[in-house]
Design a protein around this motif. Sequence first.
Motif, PDB file in Angstrom:
ATOM      1  N   GLU A 259       0.815  -1.200   0.000  1.00 13.85           N
ATOM      2  CA  GLU A 259       0.000   0.000   0.000  1.00 13.85           C
ATOM      3  C   GLU A 259       0.860   1.266   0.000  1.00 13.85           C
ATOM      4  N   TRP A 260       0.859   2.044   1.073  1.00  9.49           N
ATOM      5  CA  TRP A 260       1.460   3.380   1.017  1.00  9.49           C
ATOM      6  C   TRP A 260       2.879   3.476   1.555  1.00  9.49           C
ATOM      7  N   PHE A 261       3.351   2.468   2.244  1.00  8.71           N
ATOM      8  CA  PHE A 261       4.604   2.665   2.975  1.00  8.71           C
ATOM      9  C   PHE A 261       5.631   1.570   2.682  1.00  8.71           C
ATOM     10  N   ILE A 262       6.887   1.857   2.983  1.00  8.92           N
ATOM     11  CA  ILE A 262       7.938   0.838   2.970  1.00  8.92           C
ATOM     12  C   ILE A 262       8.754   1.024   4.249  1.00  8.92           C
ATOM     13  N   CYS A 263       9.618   0.067   4.532  1.00  8.84           N
ATOM     14  CA  CYS A 263      10.450   0.210   5.740  1.00  8.84           C
ATOM     15  C   CYS A 263      11.783   0.858   5.365  1.00  8.84           C
ATOM     16  N   ASP A 264      12.566   1.195   6.370  1.00  2.00           N
ATOM     17  CA  ASP A 264      13.833   1.886   6.111  1.00  2.00           C
ATOM     18  C   ASP A 264      14.892   0.965   5.505  1.00  2.00           C
ATOM     19  N   ARG A 265      14.759  -0.326   5.721  1.00  6.55           N
ATOM     20  CA  ARG A 265      15.674  -1.251   5.038  1.00  6.55           C
ATOM     21  C   ARG A 265      15.444  -1.153   3.529  1.00  6.55           C
ATOM     22  N   THR A 701      18.286 -10.118  15.729  1.00  6.50           N
ATOM     23  CA  THR A 701      18.169  -9.454  14.436  1.00  6.50           C
ATOM     24  C   THR A 701      17.790  -7.991  14.641  1.00  6.50           C
ATOM     25  N   TRP A 702      17.949  -7.213  13.601  1.00  7.79           N
ATOM     26  CA  TRP A 702      17.402  -5.846  13.588  1.00  7.79           C
ATOM     27  C   TRP A 702      17.028  -5.561  12.144  1.00  7.79           C
ATOM     28  N   TYR A 703      16.319  -4.462  11.923  1.00  4.97           N
ATOM     29  CA  TYR A 703      15.709  -4.294  10.598  1.00  4.97           C
ATOM     30  C   TYR A 703      16.722  -4.060   9.482  1.00  4.97           C
ATOM     31  N   GLY A 704      17.943  -3.680   9.814  1.00  3.58           N
ATOM     32  CA  GLY A 704      18.956  -3.485   8.760  1.00  3.58           C
ATOM     33  C   GLY A 704      19.779  -4.720   8.499  1.00  3.58           C
ATOM     34  N   ASP A 705      19.364  -5.832   9.090  1.00  9.26           N
ATOM     35  CA  ASP A 705      20.169  -7.042   9.132  1.00  9.26           C
ATOM     36  C   ASP A 705      19.790  -7.952   7.957  1.00  9.26           C
ATOM     37  N   LEU A 715      22.651   3.076   6.664  1.00  8.59           N
ATOM     38  CA  LEU A 715      21.772   2.215   7.458  1.00  8.59           C
ATOM     39  C   LEU A 715      22.585   1.480   8.531  1.00  8.59           C
ATOM     40  N   GLN A 716      23.743   1.001   8.124  1.00 10.51           N
ATOM     41  CA  GLN A 716      24.554   0.221   9.069  1.00 10.51           C
ATOM     42  C   GLN A 716      25.105   1.076  10.211  1.00 10.51           C
TER      43      GLN A 716
END
Length: 790
Positions: A259-265, A701-705, A715-716
Amino acid sequence: MGTFYLDERPIPFEEGEYVIDAARRAGIEIPHFCYHPALGSLGACRLCMVQLEPAREGDRPRNMASCLLKAGEGMRVSLKAAHAVDARQSVIEEVMTNHPHDCPVCDEGGECHLQNMTVEVGPPYRRYEGAKRTFVNQYLGPLIWHTMDRCITCYRCVRFYQDHALGDDLGAFGSRNRVYFGRHENGPLESPFAGNLVEVCPTGVFTDRVYRRHYSRVWDLQTAPSVCPHCSVGCNTLPGAREGSLRRVVNRANRRVNEWFICDRGRYGHRYTEVEDRPRTARVDGRDVSLDEALDAAAQRLSEAADGSIAGLGSVREDMEGNAALRSLLAVLHGWYTAHPNPDLEAAIAEAAALSTQAPTLAEIGQADAVLVAGDLTGHAPMLDFAVRQAVRVGRPLVLLHTGPAPLARHAQRRRQVTPRELLGLIETLCATAEGRVEDDDLAALLEPLRGARNRVVLGVAETLGAPGCRALGQLAGALGARLGFALPNANAFGTALLSRPGDSERVLESAESGRADRLIVLGADPLGSGAGAGRWAALRERLNFLLVLDCVRTTTSEQADIFIPLTAFTERAGTFVNYAGLAQGFARIEEFVDQTGRGDHPANPFYAGLGPVGSPLAPHDGHLPDAFDAICEIGRRMGLGRVQRNAEILAYQFFNEPPTPGRTGITVDAAGFAHLRDSAAVDYRPPPEPGGGWQVVMTTWYGDEHLALHAPELQSLAPREGVRMHPDDVAAHGLDDAAHVLLSGPGGRSRLALIADAGCPRGTLGLSRASMAVLGADEGDELTWEASA
Ligand code: SF4
Ligand code: SF4
Ligand code: FES
């Protein structure tokens, strides 16, 4: 359904719908600031004024905010009425009194909603000559740039950040004409979805800090419909390139996916395509060579192999076409193909994909009455986590089962944290409790929020659960009558499950270990550098006569290749990923799309040019990279195996009615595909290891992983501190403190790490990042020994 009239044009509406929404569906955009299709109405800006004509004779017409006005049968409203036009113009004039008018240097320029509305609504001139209100800007981290003077107080940012993303480190401060939108102090925004502020803010308060580092105007960007390569959700995106470099990625709305959004990764992970150490030159035996030379040498060395002595490892981060080409080449050579370095993960993916016949969309997850999650969704599939937050924000209960730290834990109504080896037992007992086979008050209480709900959703993380856990979660979902979906590893795990057969991964490993296969082709994978099984692959490397690696990033495995062939990244090629729900989505090569549309007048990226469309023979030039499909088919051609390409084209789309077209919604895998997955899932699992008295590994884990995003520097720079995490009670019980270091020993080696006390890890476990697990050769649930180190 009913009909109202907007300036005499009939507009159909649904019961309870606002005028602004119904008009939008009919293709009319009523001017607005604070309204947003995903965030809804607020009534803060009054730009959406329409004149409501009186229903009864003698009544007066009234100006109404169309975002708060429910459509009614026969209702007549006007955008053109003089009073409504005046009202909207006064709103624009008022917000522009304080606006800095710095449009020539604003990164929002060209896609600024404030600019658009000012042009559309007017007035075109500024009368106010007084001093403007100014603010001090904040440092908000490496991803977002802050310019508060441009704010028009629409509250979209905090509504998105707090209400939808459930973040709490961005707020509205102050009052009346001095409201400040920012953090309570300088510092990086903490939400994994913070980058969406760039798109929800209708003016240039929050802009993309990575994009603004190199001069560029948005209208100069070359774009093409694309699909995010960083996880199994497959969010639709619009990457923009200019002068040979990929500058940014933004959301491209697709109702069936993000839909309208994406994540920062997804928004910032693309930077792996532009880093200095991205491999762009082919290598043969440590020597830089032309692509042509490397393809020749690869064809030559593979031609010398005995029949059936070549194994191939594809990749869950490579597209359908590349994996199908590799599988096709190996089929012709009577070799061995898998896309998974780890047999257990291969089995988990097959099991999860086979169970995903009715996987819910993100919108359906958001509308669920109750959600049960097993694993850390944020680290594995961030937008699945975001979808769960949409259910939580309207008061739906979340039940969470997890092993390591999980950002969703703070939003869970009930949760249970266990060690990785206890997770399967917990799910099985929950299932028995749900079916009434076991009476357990504790577990019944855990399930209680799900009981009254009609529309239940169960989500699991395949990598955490393993195949037995996925199967058990499937049974639990069945017992609860819930829709079931899984976060799978990387962008194309579902697709590779369609290309695999049961036990392929183990067969590839055994063929190489037994010496039957002595040549290995690795496509877009890092078996020597990724966690569990890395030790097995490292031992196997010693036995190989030849290692050919094709990849778009530098990895431990690519560094040890006899021949290395650099590949295009996702925006430099066309391809197909199949997402967690079995939805095949095409993504376009930017240059190709520009050719079709005639847009873009800047020099093409050398990596986008020089190669024919997919399927044509390679015409390699130095500096022009092939995609995996082209490179492998070309190697086949140079070996005299023309049918590799034809077979690959059939393989890639065998379970779809047609190949997906970039920019279209996507095509779901057919019944034969799910039947294939069910057969693939019927493999024997290795029994869980016996407890050995060591400390179990929990993956933090984290979202940039993610393997590609790990190469994105900005990001890192937000990555959590590297170290080994232990429960604070364990730290205290061993007389240690936060300044201590710990020496860990695993099957792959030893590692000295800083000790970090973290209540997010269960007692008796060691919380490790993917990188540390790779060094130690450990998987989640494996037992390690440790000792304090000076
Ligand atoms: S910062 Fe942007 S989104 Fe937030 S209130 Fe101001 S203009 Fe609206
Ligand atoms: S959720 Fe996954 S697919 Fe979507 S933007 Fe984030 S990383 Fe990309
Ligand atoms: S859009 Fe209706 S009041 Fe702002």
